[in-house]
Scaffold this active site. Structure first.
Site, mmCIF file in Angstrom:
data_model
loop_
_atom_site.group_PDB
_atom_site.id
_atom_site.type_symbol
_atom_site.label_atom_id
_atom_site.label_comp_id
_atom_site.label_asym_id
_atom_site.label_seq_id
_atom_site.Cartn_x
_atom_site.Cartn_y
_atom_site.Cartn_z
ATOM 1 N N GLY A 36 -9.873 9.249 32.785
ATOM 2 C CA GLY A 36 -11.161 9.680 32.217
ATOM 3 C C GLY A 36 -10.953 10.814 31.239
ATOM 4 O O GLY A 36 -10.273 10.665 30.225
ATOM 5 N N VAL B 3 -7.139 6.137 30.787
ATOM 6 C CA VAL B 3 -6.550 6.565 32.061
ATOM 7 C C VAL B 3 -6.966 8.008 32.340
ATOM 8 O O VAL B 3 -6.884 8.864 31.463
ATOM 9 C CB VAL B 3 -5.008 6.488 32.040
ATOM 10 N N LYS C 108 -4.354 0.851 34.925
ATOM 11 C CA LYS C 108 -4.053 2.208 34.457
ATOM 12 C C LYS C 108 -2.564 2.532 34.607
ATOM 13 O O LYS C 108 -1.958 3.105 33.701
ATOM 14 C CB LYS C 108 -4.917 3.221 35.207
ATOM 15 N N LYS D 187 -9.510 0.271 29.495
ATOM 16 C CA LYS D 187 -8.160 0.111 30.082
ATOM 17 C C LYS D 187 -7.749 -1.346 30.191
ATOM 18 O O LYS D 187 -6.585 -1.678 30.070
ATOM 19 C CB LYS D 187 -8.085 0.784 31.448
ATOM 20 N N GLU E 67 -6.756 7.618 24.969
ATOM 21 C CA GLU E 67 -6.651 8.709 25.946
ATOM 22 C C GLU E 67 -7.616 8.513 27.117
ATOM 23 O O GLU E 67 -7.274 8.796 28.272
ATOM 24 C CB GLU E 67 -6.948 10.048 25.250
ATOM 25 N N GLY F 43 -17.035 9.363 34.614
ATOM 26 C CA GLY F 43 -18.253 10.106 34.290
ATOM 27 C C GLY F 43 -18.479 10.094 32.794
ATOM 28 O O GLY F 43 -17.539 10.107 31.999
ATOM 29 N N ILE G 75 -9.290 13.601 31.742
ATOM 30 C CA ILE G 75 -8.034 14.347 31.905
ATOM 31 C C ILE G 75 -7.067 13.989 30.781
ATOM 32 O O ILE G 75 -6.786 12.815 30.570
ATOM 33 C CB ILE G 75 -7.336 14.001 33.242
ATOM 34 N N VAL H 294 -20.353 5.283 28.449
ATOM 35 C CA VAL H 294 -19.387 6.065 27.680
ATOM 36 C C VAL H 294 -19.786 6.141 26.202
ATOM 37 O O VAL H 294 -19.744 7.212 25.586
ATOM 38 C CB VAL H 294 -17.952 5.505 27.843
ATOM 39 N N GLU I 11 -19.737 0.291 41.780
ATOM 40 C CA GLU I 11 -20.625 -0.716 41.221
ATOM 41 C C GLU I 11 -21.079 -1.674 42.313
ATOM 42 O O GLU I 11 -20.498 -1.716 43.392
ATOM 43 C CB GLU I 11 -19.887 -1.477 40.110
#
Lengths: 411, 411
Positions: free
Chosen positions: B129, B127, B200, B100, B124, B299, B131, B12, B185
């Site tokens: 990703g 939770v 979440k 999270k 933001e 992602g 969205i 990320v 994973e």
């Protein structure tokens, strides 16, 4: 204390007063201070409303009330609503609205006026009713280049199309039912001709274009009047639904394609879940990928919910020179001409026709026969790969004497 | 000039640098000023990264850089991430995160620290990703009492369940495929046991409760390990899909029900469209009614898109005492005990069983037989009308010797 003034006490305006009363405790916790509706301006009488003592018919009384810091404009239209909005913003009062016509028509001027007067002009409720879409698009997707928006943004037409699909009604029967249920107005032209959807996609497109204003009048718009029972039969056969879509596509740097028209939407598409009066808006960003927002696109409390959220935002950013959108008129045309837009369509022909006869009309195109869903018809899909333009399609179909109609396919 | 520092240059963190580079022009237009990544702190080497010259391994170099006003924390976990987040906030630097676990564990303290230091703590990306869900819930739905949230919030488990459904795989084969594809994973415990979803929904619940902190450890959580191929057969027969749902329901003023568990979700439910790694979150507000948010829940670029949007928001509200959330610990337990929660379930029994024998175990309940989707089994649905508690259900099934398993039904 946040004092609110409401302009126009119709469905949405009275819904705003109701939502504030209903959820007052939560709103005051969010704001960390009290909030109330101080005055309501309307020329009509509302004697049995619990808010009747707040009503005034005198615009000067309303605008001279210096307690009011946030004005809700729920009059609609571009006449008096434009005048009153300008007056409030000029006084440095933030204005919040559900008026898509006004935003789509005078958004550039009103946003500039807000900026000049260090207040806000917010219009979350103008698109998608209660669905959060304006702020998500402008703020939450701010790190994306918006590549596509495809929305079912008009509840009236979606209700009619859903009725036609589920009950095998024709358009006029479904319209009558919608009127009976209160989902369509007695003069339903703005909805069924796609004008309401046109205004909404103009607003969303202006945001997607980073503030380059998209004029609704330049958007090719077709309503749903010509959608027939036979089209529904094809939709079912193809595993699709027919939806009035408002579509924005970024084309190349600084230009875009925008259209409002009925489309076949495959049932695997997330937006196809929106039936009846529900709305759904798919948004693609170059970082986020595909996303979708779904909910009630109209209705008193749902729309008021979005208006009141904007009121809170305006109240929280008072005199802080809040960051708001800024729109500008484009220096040259940014919308691709309709005839140059790419299209995929289902074409219906009368009788049993040998499609090979028509291949020469669609050079370099695959013609994909579709098992006819209606007796005495031949149907095919044309336009794969985004190589067929609207102009090529209409010129070709005009040369087919058996041509009945076409319906675009969303992809 | 907005200078950003990134803590942790993993998937990320590096996505954040990429999204800023990719959409720089748009970001700078939005901000009305330049923005850049000034420094990146990570103990690892990234010699072939285009951002390698920004990397430092020395935390003091990072934190002593007074140019940096917004810090991105993409380390993960609650150890060093907590320490560094506290350090940045104490310096008055806004912190933006996708972590999270940290928000669900220490959200109360970190939001307070941000408030005390007049900066922001935004999450933001924690939770859903990419969205937009945190800001829509907190801001756009601020005028609503949130009555229900039901989310497919973990992409790994949703991918596994979708594979099981589409390819008739069992759980372990689907998990192997997810690991092969990089969607799970090598140690997938936090995902498949529902811990990720639990964190979440704890965050979303704390927002829905207007800032009353919901402790993830108090949420009844079941993973997807026990979902079998036979359950998928029942799902298909019932026109449903099996989804790991994280559900919040407001119960009565000041209390709530929260659960994470696999559920049968009818295919007519909007959230059921989320297949594979996609997420979908349904939210009901008392003014808005039902709504739904859909998109990529994980992602690199999708998650980074949400992080960068938060960075912009933090940058735009610097030193303006931005309104941010405020959470507090509850004075007493606000989560309804699991055994008192209401439930509707599909119950599977071995062999051909006369259901009348078991009616006495479910007093005042309708027992609805279901045509068995698996040979040598009997199945029924119990729990209509929200009158059956988890305790009653587990006590009843423990007395049925033919009991195989149960799966809850989302309603």
């Amino acid at each position: 204390m946040i004092n609110i003034g409401i302009l126009g006490f119709g469905v949405v305006g009275s819904g705003v007063a109701e939502v504030i009363a209903m959820n007052l405790e939560k709103l005051e916790k969010h704001l960390e201070q009290p909030i109330r509706v101080k005055r309501i301006l309307d020329v009509r009488d509302f004697d049995d409303s619990p808010f009747s003592d707040l009503l005034t018919k005198d615009a000067d009384v309303f605008f001279n009330d210096t307690d009011i810091s946030v004005v809700v404009e729920t009059i609609g239209g571009v006449g008096i609503a434009y005048e009153f909005t300008s007056r409030a913003l000029s006084q440095g009062k933030s204005v919040v609205t559900s008026n898509k016509e006004l935003v789509a028509t005078h958004g550039v001027e009103l946003l500039q006026l807000a900026k000049d007067n260090h207040c806000a002009y917010f219009f979350e409720a103008a698109v998608g009713g209660g669905i959060p879409i304006i702020r998500p698009l402008h703020r939450c997707l701010a790190a994306n280049r918006i590549t596509k928006i495809a929305g079912i943004v008009n509840g009236t037409t979606n209700y009619i199309l859903t009725q036609m699909e589920l009950s095998d009604m024709d358009f006029s029967d479904a319209l009558s039912r919608a009127q009976l249920k209160g989902y369509a107005e007695s003069n339903p032209a703005a909805d069924i001709e796609g004008i309401d959807a046109q205004r909404k996609i103009a607003i969303l497109s202006s945001i997607a274009m980073n503030g380059i204003y998209i004029n609704p009048d330049q958007i090719h718009t077709e309503g749903i009047k010509n959608v027939g029972v036979e089209d529904m039969t094809y939709a079912r056969a193809l595993g699709a639904k027919i939806k009035l879509l408002a579509i924005y596509k970024s084309y190349k740097e600084g230009s875009c394609e925008v259209i409002v028209a009925p489309h076949l939407v495959d049932r695997s598409e997330p937006i196809s879940v929106a039936d009846g009066v529900f709305n759904a808006i798919a948004v693609d960003g170059n970082a986020l990928g595909p996303s979708m927002f779904y909910g009630k696109g109209a209705g008193k409390l749902a729309t008021a919910s979005a208006v009141v959220a904007d009121v809170l935002d305006a109240a929280l950013h008072q005199s802080k020179n809040a960051h708001i959108m800024s729109w500008t008129y484009p220096e040259h045309t940014v919308i691709k001409p309709f005839e140059d837009m790419h299209v995929i369509a289902l074409v219906r022909l009368k009788g049993t026709v040998d499609l090979n006869l028509y291949r020469r009309l669609f050079p370099n195109q695959q013609i994909k026969p579709v098992v006819s869903a209606v007796p005495q018809e031949t149907a095919f899909v044309v336009g794969q790969e985004g190589t067929l333009t609207e102009k090529m399609l209409s010129e070709a179909t005009s040369q087919i004497k058996e041509f009945i109609s076409l319906i675009r396919i969303y992809s």
